[in-house]
Enzyme design. Structure first.
Site, PDB file in Angstrom:
ATOM      1  N   LYS A  60      25.750  -6.906  31.224  1.00  0.00           N
ATOM      2  CA  LYS A  60      24.620  -7.882  31.623  1.00  0.00           C
ATOM      3  C   LYS A  60      25.273  -9.244  31.440  1.00  0.00           C
ATOM      4  CE  LYS A  60      20.947  -4.724  29.922  1.00  0.00           C
ATOM      5  NZ  LYS A  60      21.809  -3.599  29.331  1.00  0.00           N
ATOM      6  N   GLY A 169      15.241   3.945  30.605  1.00  0.00           N
ATOM      7  CA  GLY A 169      14.012   4.144  30.053  1.00  0.00           C
ATOM      8  C   GLY A 169      13.460   5.273  29.759  1.00  0.00           C
ATOM      9  N   ALA A 172      14.283   8.490  25.394  1.00  0.00           N
ATOM     10  CA  ALA A 172      13.842   7.960  24.127  1.00  0.00           C
ATOM     11  C   ALA A 172      12.756   6.614  24.028  1.00  0.00           C
ATOM     12  CB  ALA A 172      15.350   7.387  23.330  1.00  0.00           C
ATOM     13  N   GLY A 190      20.320   7.713  27.757  1.00  0.00           N
ATOM     14  CA  GLY A 190      21.195   7.581  26.626  1.00  0.00           C
ATOM     15  C   GLY A 190      20.918   8.631  25.455  1.00  0.00           C
TER      16      GLY A 190
HETATM   17  P1  XMP Z   1      18.388   5.073  26.060  1.00  0.00           P
HETATM   18  O1  XMP Z   1      19.029   5.518  24.908  1.00  0.00           O
HETATM   19  O2  XMP Z   1      17.194   4.418  25.684  1.00  0.00           O
HETATM   20  O3  XMP Z   1      19.319   4.159  26.485  1.00  0.00           O
HETATM   21  O4  XMP Z   1      17.986   6.083  27.167  1.00  0.00           O
HETATM   22  C1  XMP Z   1      19.059   3.204  27.655  1.00  0.00           C
HETATM   23  C2  XMP Z   1      20.450   2.526  28.026  1.00  0.00           C
HETATM   24  O5  XMP Z   1      20.166   1.564  29.053  1.00  0.00           O
HETATM   25  C3  XMP Z   1      20.330   0.078  28.476  1.00  0.00           C
HETATM   26  N1  XMP Z   1      19.123  -0.374  28.888  1.00  0.00           N
HETATM   27  C4  XMP Z   1      18.790  -1.298  29.815  1.00  0.00           C
HETATM   28  N2  XMP Z   1      19.710  -1.903  30.726  1.00  0.00           N
HETATM   29  N3  XMP Z   1      17.938  -3.075  31.705  1.00  0.00           N
HETATM   30  C5  XMP Z   1      19.265  -2.611  31.579  1.00  0.00           C
HETATM   31  O6  XMP Z   1      20.256  -3.268  32.322  1.00  0.00           O
HETATM   32  C6  XMP Z   1      17.292  -2.467  30.905  1.00  0.00           C
HETATM   33  O7  XMP Z   1      16.152  -2.864  31.307  1.00  0.00           O
HETATM   34  C7  XMP Z   1      17.608  -1.677  30.060  1.00  0.00           C
HETATM   35  N4  XMP Z   1      16.873  -0.953  29.133  1.00  0.00           N
HETATM   36  C8  XMP Z   1      17.822  -0.086  28.482  1.00  0.00           C
HETATM   37  C9  XMP Z   1      20.208   0.302  27.125  1.00  0.00           C
HETATM   38  O8  XMP Z   1      21.047  -0.729  26.573  1.00  0.00           O
HETATM   39  C10 XMP Z   1      20.880   1.730  26.993  1.00  0.00           C
HETATM   40  O9  XMP Z   1      22.443   1.548  26.953  1.00  0.00           O
END
Ligand code: XMP
Length: 211
Positions: A60, A169, A172, A190
């Site tokens: 990011k 999203g 989890a 994730g």
């Molecule tokens: P989970 O465990 O929630 O992990 O399936 C999600 C992964 O994605 C990242 N994440 C985001 N990255 N914009 C992003 O660039 C987002 O809106 C966003 N939401 C989640 C989070 O850090 C994790 O690695």
């Protein structure tokens, strides 16, 4: 229907490599962020690259253009194939990430709207839409849009046309793969995979949604 991107947010090298190897046949790309790189070092990218999957750096990136360029050059020289940048520092900062990515034969994705509840505090009132217009203008390869809000993905899709959408999203955070997969180019998962007792089986459960 979509690529499955494993978000490998573990913090030790042994777990990371064993989960990645176990899931390699079941996923289309691996996303690595601060948890893993701070836990193991940037060299983890070279180890993971041996699996032959695209590697997305979820740093990011959000700084002035020169610093963004320096960061992205390091990312691509480490073996990543794509980087995720924030849009709020402005068009010149995004352009630096795009320039570095394309100079290295890689891709740059820009966060348009985040997936967690608190994101709505600032990612509202036309901000994601303005970010999408920036992405189109400056040649970035795509956006990050929230699997937790499929209706918003549809709105943003109309603004970016053929550019790609990667969507975190699912799992989890509650996003539904059946609803999200037809709307996006990559579904980022994730905890629902790396946190499972059998990560490969958990990844395989998403097979009906993969193209
Ligand atoms: P989970 O465990 O929630 O992990 O399936 C999600 C992964 O994605 C990242 N994440 C985001 N990255 N914009 C992003 O660039 C987002 O809106 C966003 N939401 C989640 C989070 O850090 C994790 O690695």
């Amino acid at each position: 229907m979509t690529d499955l991107v494993l978000s490998l947010d573990v913090t030790d090298r042994t777990s990371a490599l064993s989960i990645a190897a176990a899931c390699a046949e079941e996923v289309d790309a691996i996303k690595v962020g601060y948890p893993l790189v701070l836990g193991t070092g940037l060299g983890i990218a070279r180890d993971l690259a041996d699996l032959g999957l695209p590697l997305i750096a979820d740093f990011k990136v959000a700084d002035i253009p020169n610093t963004n360029m320096l960061i992205c050059d390091q990312v691509f020289e480490a073996g990543f194939s794509a980087v995720i940048a924030q849009a709020f520092p402005g068009p010149d900062s995004i352009a630096a990430c795009v320039e570095s990515a394309h100079a290295h034969g890689g891709e740059c994705y820009v966060v348009a709207e985040m997936s967690h509840p608190g994101a709505l505090t600032f990612f509202s009132e036309g901000v994601p839409e303005a970010i999408c217009r920036l992405v189109v203008e400056n040649g970035a390869d795509g956006i990050i849009a929230p699997a937790t809000r499929p209706a918003r993905i549809k709105v943003l899709r109309n603004l970016i046309g053929e550019k790609k959408i990667l969507s975190p999203g699912v799992g989890a955070q509650g996003g539904d793969p059946a609803e999200v997969a037809p709307l996006v180019d990559g579904m980022i998962v994730g905890r629902a995979i790396y946190g499972a007792v059998d990560p490969a089986a958990a990844a395989r459960a998403y097979a009906p949604y993969r193209r």
